[in-house]
Design a protein around this motif. Structure first.
Motif, PDB file in Angstrom:
ATOM      1  N   TYR A  61      17.327 -47.226   4.125  1.00  0.00           N
ATOM      2  CA  TYR A  61      18.063 -47.469   5.370  1.00  0.00           C
ATOM      3  C   TYR A  61      17.948 -46.258   6.305  1.00  0.00           C
ATOM      4  O   TYR A  61      18.074 -45.104   5.877  1.00  0.00           O
ATOM      5  CB  TYR A  61      19.542 -47.727   5.070  1.00  0.00           C
ATOM      6  CG  TYR A  61      20.395 -47.855   6.323  1.00  0.00           C
ATOM      7  CD1 TYR A  61      20.458 -49.050   7.026  1.00  0.00           C
ATOM      8  CD2 TYR A  61      21.111 -46.757   6.802  1.00  0.00           C
ATOM      9  CE1 TYR A  61      21.235 -49.166   8.178  1.00  0.00           C
ATOM     10  CE2 TYR A  61      21.890 -46.862   7.957  1.00  0.00           C
ATOM     11  CZ  TYR A  61      21.942 -48.065   8.629  1.00  0.00           C
ATOM     12  OH  TYR A  61      22.691 -48.169   9.773  1.00  0.00           O
ATOM     13  N   THR A  62      17.717 -46.513   7.601  1.00  0.00           N
ATOM     14  CA  THR A  62      17.687 -45.438   8.597  1.00  0.00           C
ATOM     15  C   THR A  62      18.401 -45.897   9.867  1.00  0.00           C
ATOM     16  O   THR A  62      18.518 -47.109  10.138  1.00  0.00           O
ATOM     17  CB  THR A  62      16.255 -45.020   8.959  1.00  0.00           C
ATOM     18  OG1 THR A  62      15.551 -46.145   9.500  1.00  0.00           O
ATOM     19  CG2 THR A  62      15.519 -44.476   7.742  1.00  0.00           C
ATOM     20  N   PHE A  63      18.847 -44.932  10.635  1.00  0.00           N
ATOM     21  CA  PHE A  63      19.552 -45.215  11.876  1.00  0.00           C
ATOM     22  C   PHE A  63      19.370 -44.025  12.820  1.00  0.00           C
ATOM     23  O   PHE A  63      19.404 -42.866  12.379  1.00  0.00           O
ATOM     24  CB  PHE A  63      21.038 -45.442  11.608  1.00  0.00           C
ATOM     25  CG  PHE A  63      21.850 -45.749  12.837  1.00  0.00           C
ATOM     26  CD1 PHE A  63      21.882 -47.018  13.380  1.00  0.00           C
ATOM     27  CD2 PHE A  63      22.587 -44.735  13.450  1.00  0.00           C
ATOM     28  CE1 PHE A  63      22.627 -47.293  14.510  1.00  0.00           C
ATOM     29  CE2 PHE A  63      23.344 -45.009  14.589  1.00  0.00           C
ATOM     30  CZ  PHE A  63      23.351 -46.288  15.120  1.00  0.00           C
ATOM     31  N   CYS A  81      21.079 -42.098  15.763  1.00  0.00           N
ATOM     32  CA  CYS A  81      22.401 -41.970  16.378  1.00  0.00           C
ATOM     33  C   CYS A  81      22.341 -41.104  17.634  1.00  0.00           C
ATOM     34  O   CYS A  81      21.892 -39.948  17.586  1.00  0.00           O
ATOM     35  CB  CYS A  81      23.378 -41.359  15.366  1.00  0.00           C
ATOM     36  SG  CYS A  81      24.984 -40.949  16.054  1.00  0.00           S
ATOM     37  N   TYR A 118      27.213 -46.149  19.516  1.00  0.00           N
ATOM     38  CA  TYR A 118      26.471 -47.340  19.094  1.00  0.00           C
ATOM     39  C   TYR A 118      26.978 -48.526  19.906  1.00  0.00           C
ATOM     40  O   TYR A 118      28.180 -48.823  19.918  1.00  0.00           O
ATOM     41  CB  TYR A 118      26.671 -47.596  17.604  1.00  0.00           C
ATOM     42  CG  TYR A 118      26.131 -48.931  17.147  1.00  0.00           C
ATOM     43  CD1 TYR A 118      24.760 -49.175  17.141  1.00  0.00           C
ATOM     44  CD2 TYR A 118      26.997 -49.945  16.728  1.00  0.00           C
ATOM     45  CE1 TYR A 118      24.266 -50.415  16.727  1.00  0.00           C
ATOM     46  CE2 TYR A 118      26.507 -51.176  16.312  1.00  0.00           C
ATOM     47  CZ  TYR A 118      25.137 -51.395  16.319  1.00  0.00           C
ATOM     48  OH  TYR A 118      24.637 -52.620  15.916  1.00  0.00           O
ATOM     49  N   HIS A 173      18.298 -38.888  13.795  1.00  0.00           N
ATOM     50  CA  HIS A 173      17.723 -39.785  12.793  1.00  0.00           C
ATOM     51  C   HIS A 173      18.421 -39.564  11.451  1.00  0.00           C
ATOM     52  O   HIS A 173      18.439 -38.454  10.927  1.00  0.00           O
ATOM     53  CB  HIS A 173      16.218 -39.532  12.657  1.00  0.00           C
ATOM     54  CG  HIS A 173      15.525 -40.533  11.790  1.00  0.00           C
ATOM     55  ND1 HIS A 173      15.288 -41.829  12.199  1.00  0.00           N
ATOM     56  CD2 HIS A 173      15.011 -40.421  10.528  1.00  0.00           C
ATOM     57  CE1 HIS A 173      14.658 -42.474  11.245  1.00  0.00           C
ATOM     58  NE2 HIS A 173      14.476 -41.646  10.223  1.00  0.00           N
ATOM     59  N   GLN A 174      18.972 -40.652  10.891  1.00  0.00           N
ATOM     60  CA  GLN A 174      19.780 -40.554   9.666  1.00  0.00           C
ATOM     61  C   GLN A 174      19.302 -41.561   8.620  1.00  0.00           C
ATOM     62  O   GLN A 174      19.037 -42.729   8.950  1.00  0.00           O
ATOM     63  CB  GLN A 174      21.243 -40.869   9.981  1.00  0.00           C
ATOM     64  CG  GLN A 174      21.884 -39.982  11.038  1.00  0.00           C
ATOM     65  CD  GLN A 174      22.351 -38.670  10.474  1.00  0.00           C
ATOM     66  OE1 GLN A 174      23.377 -38.584   9.813  1.00  0.00           O
ATOM     67  NE2 GLN A 174      21.577 -37.614  10.736  1.00  0.00           N
ATOM     68  N   ALA A 212      23.843 -40.218   6.855  1.00  0.00           N
ATOM     69  CA  ALA A 212      24.873 -40.918   7.625  1.00  0.00           C
ATOM     70  C   ALA A 212      26.227 -40.827   6.931  1.00  0.00           C
ATOM     71  O   ALA A 212      27.266 -40.675   7.586  1.00  0.00           O
ATOM     72  CB  ALA A 212      24.472 -42.376   7.825  1.00  0.00           C
ATOM     73  N   CYS A 248      28.729 -40.806  10.071  1.00  0.00           N
ATOM     74  CA  CYS A 248      28.210 -41.386  11.311  1.00  0.00           C
ATOM     75  C   CYS A 248      28.762 -42.800  11.510  1.00  0.00           C
ATOM     76  O   CYS A 248      28.366 -43.739  10.791  1.00  0.00           O
ATOM     77  CB  CYS A 248      26.678 -41.411  11.262  1.00  0.00           C
ATOM     78  SG  CYS A 248      25.923 -42.113  12.742  1.00  0.00           S
ATOM     79  N   ALA A 251      26.055 -45.530  12.481  1.00  0.00           N
ATOM     80  CA  ALA A 251      25.236 -45.993  11.359  1.00  0.00           C
ATOM     81  C   ALA A 251      25.998 -47.010  10.513  1.00  0.00           C
ATOM     82  O   ALA A 251      25.466 -48.058  10.135  1.00  0.00           O
ATOM     83  CB  ALA A 251      24.790 -44.810  10.513  1.00  0.00           C
ATOM     84  N   SER A 253      26.604 -50.332  12.347  1.00  0.00           N
ATOM     85  CA  SER A 253      25.356 -51.096  12.326  1.00  0.00           C
ATOM     86  C   SER A 253      25.083 -51.665  10.938  1.00  0.00           C
ATOM     87  O   SER A 253      24.684 -52.824  10.785  1.00  0.00           O
ATOM     88  CB  SER A 253      24.206 -50.189  12.769  1.00  0.00           C
ATOM     89  OG  SER A 253      22.958 -50.817  12.572  1.00  0.00           O
TER      90      SER A 253
END
Length: 474
Positions: free
Chosen positions: A237-239, A241, A245, A262-263, A268, A273, A276, A279
């Motif tokens: 998993y990536t997000f 931020c 959001y 980038h997390q 996260a 976060c 994250a 989402s």
């Protein structure tokens, strides 16, 4: 003599006889079970007014700390007047409780033992003849005076609560709630404490009865459900931020709108976060998240003997986008007590197994002879050992690289989760921290909430650090 003309009637009578005998045996067995197992709970029920009649012939026993220091005792003057005295004043107010104007805390939980006397038979006989009350038994609690005082002092004049537990046994080592009251002056202060104008809630044990939004500490639950739904790929998993959001008309902000960049999941979680996890929450099955919350004892009776409030989790199938976004980061309608949060954390620390929390170690008579010993008991597995290890890894990163930096030290390893829970339209926040140490072999769990305390990492985590430092320095 005539032969029996109705063998069926004899058979019915025999069956009826066997049935009556069976019922009698069952009744006798249950009566024995009740006397040996259930009777103390029934007698000690707060609705049993007859229990207080024991005080007519027994001087209420002492409540002591785990190392034998007296937390509550009864003093008798020359005229036989009894006064319940609490040597530490407000320090143990909520957990030890009071025995005037009703009973709370350990005073209620151990009422039966305190009003039961196991002095030797000769002394009992002499006391009966002399019309002297027998000394009640003493309750030795699991409470640690030094940890209690450290938690009390660290919380200071702020409202909130602190719970300290042993994850491997369920022993409650400390339980602090503020604001408090002085049990020594309870009767004189009673009118003011229960006045409608008094909004401070000094009599409420916030540790077990105070309900708060869990804030980012709930991300332990959200992360767990994501792992369950994506066992092979959750680490992928990536997000990205940027501090806010946005999803349609809705916006979720990270604390102070911090842009985390980038997390992955671990980052996260460590940085707490919000974007994250909001989402991520939209990727989850709402029914699955509800099931996981229920398995962690939201909306459930807790294995506790003291008065407590049930934590609540509302969201289920059919939830709208805003409810999902809010719930995934521990906001919305979700509420939890500090003690329940400590229990979830203790299960994670204990390989997934929750030990039943308890406050009484043993009961002894006035001569120091043990009458009853309380042993640790498992409630059951809330999560698997593999899930426990994965969550511990995430919680460890909170300390090593995230919002729990206040707990970084070479003296021990710690794992935890901070939280900043919004509770009103002005965006005021309660500060949370839950965690344990050492991370690789946990011995102690701490749950802290500071009302209107702001950031959990800045306000609640240092309180936990004080308790960890004391525990491992002894």
């Amino acid at each position: 003599m005539k032969a029996n003309q109705n063998p069926k009637a004899n058979r019915h009578i025999l069956l009826l006889t066997y049935g009556v005998v069976g019922l009698f045996i069952g009744l006798a067995a249950y009566f024995g079970y009740f006397l040996s197992v259930k009777s103390e709970n029934v007698i000690n029920n707060s609705y049993n007014a007859r229990l207080d009649s024991f005080a007519e012939r027994v001087v209420r026993g002492e409540i002591r700390s785990s190392d034998g220091r007296v937390l509550a005792r009864t003093e008798v003057d020359g005229e036989g007047k009894e006064t319940r005295v609490y040597p530490y004043d407000s320090l143990f107010a909520h957990v030890v409780g009071y025995s005037a104007n009703g009973k709370t805390g350990l005073e209620a939980l151990s009422n039966f033992y305190l009003l039961t006397s196991h002095v030797n038979l000769v002394e009992q006989a002499v006391n009966e003849v002399s019309d002297i009350k027998n000394q009640g038994d003493h309750v030795i609690s699991t409470l640690d005076v030094d940890l209690q005082k450290a938690a009390y002092d660290a919380l200071g004049n702020r409202k909130g609560a602190v719970v300290v537990m042993e994850p491997g046994t369920g022993k409650i080592l400390a339980m602090v709630s503020k604001p408090d009251y002085n049990p020594n002056t309870l009767q004189a202060d009673w009118a003011g404490l229960v006045s409608e104008e008094n909004t401070s809630g000094q009599l409420l044990n916030r540790a077990a009865q105070g309900l708060y939004p869990p804030g980012s500490t709930f991300k332990m639950v959200t992360a767990l459900e994501y792992m369950r739904e994506n066992p092979e790929h959750y680490k992928d998993y990536t997000f990205d931020c940027d501090g806010i959001y946005e999803n349609g008309e809705y916006a979720i902000k990270c604390y102070h709108e911090t842009a985390h960049g980038h997390q992955n999941l671990q980052q996260a979680f460590a940085n707490s976060c919000n974007g994250a996890f909001a989402s991520l929450g939209l990727l989850l099955n709402p029914s699955g998240l509800r099931t996981t919350a229920d398995q962690l004892l939201f909306n459930s009776d807790l294995p506790l003997s003291i008065a407590y409030s049930k934590s609540s989790y509302i969201m289920g199938a059919g939830a709208d986008t805003w409810q999902v976004l809010q719930t995934s980061i521990g906001q919305g309608q979700t509420q939890i007590t500090p003690l329940h949060n400590a229990m979830i954390t203790a299960a994670i620390a204990n390989g997934g197994t929750l030990m039943r929390p308890y406050l009484i170690d043993h009961v002894e008579n006035s001569g120091g002879n043990m009458i009853k010993k309380f042993m640790p008991h498992s409630y059951g597995n809330l999560i698997t050992a593999e899930e426990s290890a994965a969550l511990t890894e995430l919680m460890r990163s909170v300390v090593t690289e995230g919002t729990g930096s206040a707990l970084r030290t070479d003296a021990y390893t710690a794992a935890g989760k901070t939280g900043s829970a919004e509770f009103d339209k002005e965006k005021e926040t309660h500060a949370w921290f839950v965690g344990f140490a050492p991370a690789e072999a946990p011995q102690i769990v701490v749950s802290v909430i500071v009302e209107e305390g702001g950031a959990g990492g800045q306000t609640a985590a240092p309180i936990a650090r004080t308790l960890f430092d004391l525990y491992f320095s002894r």
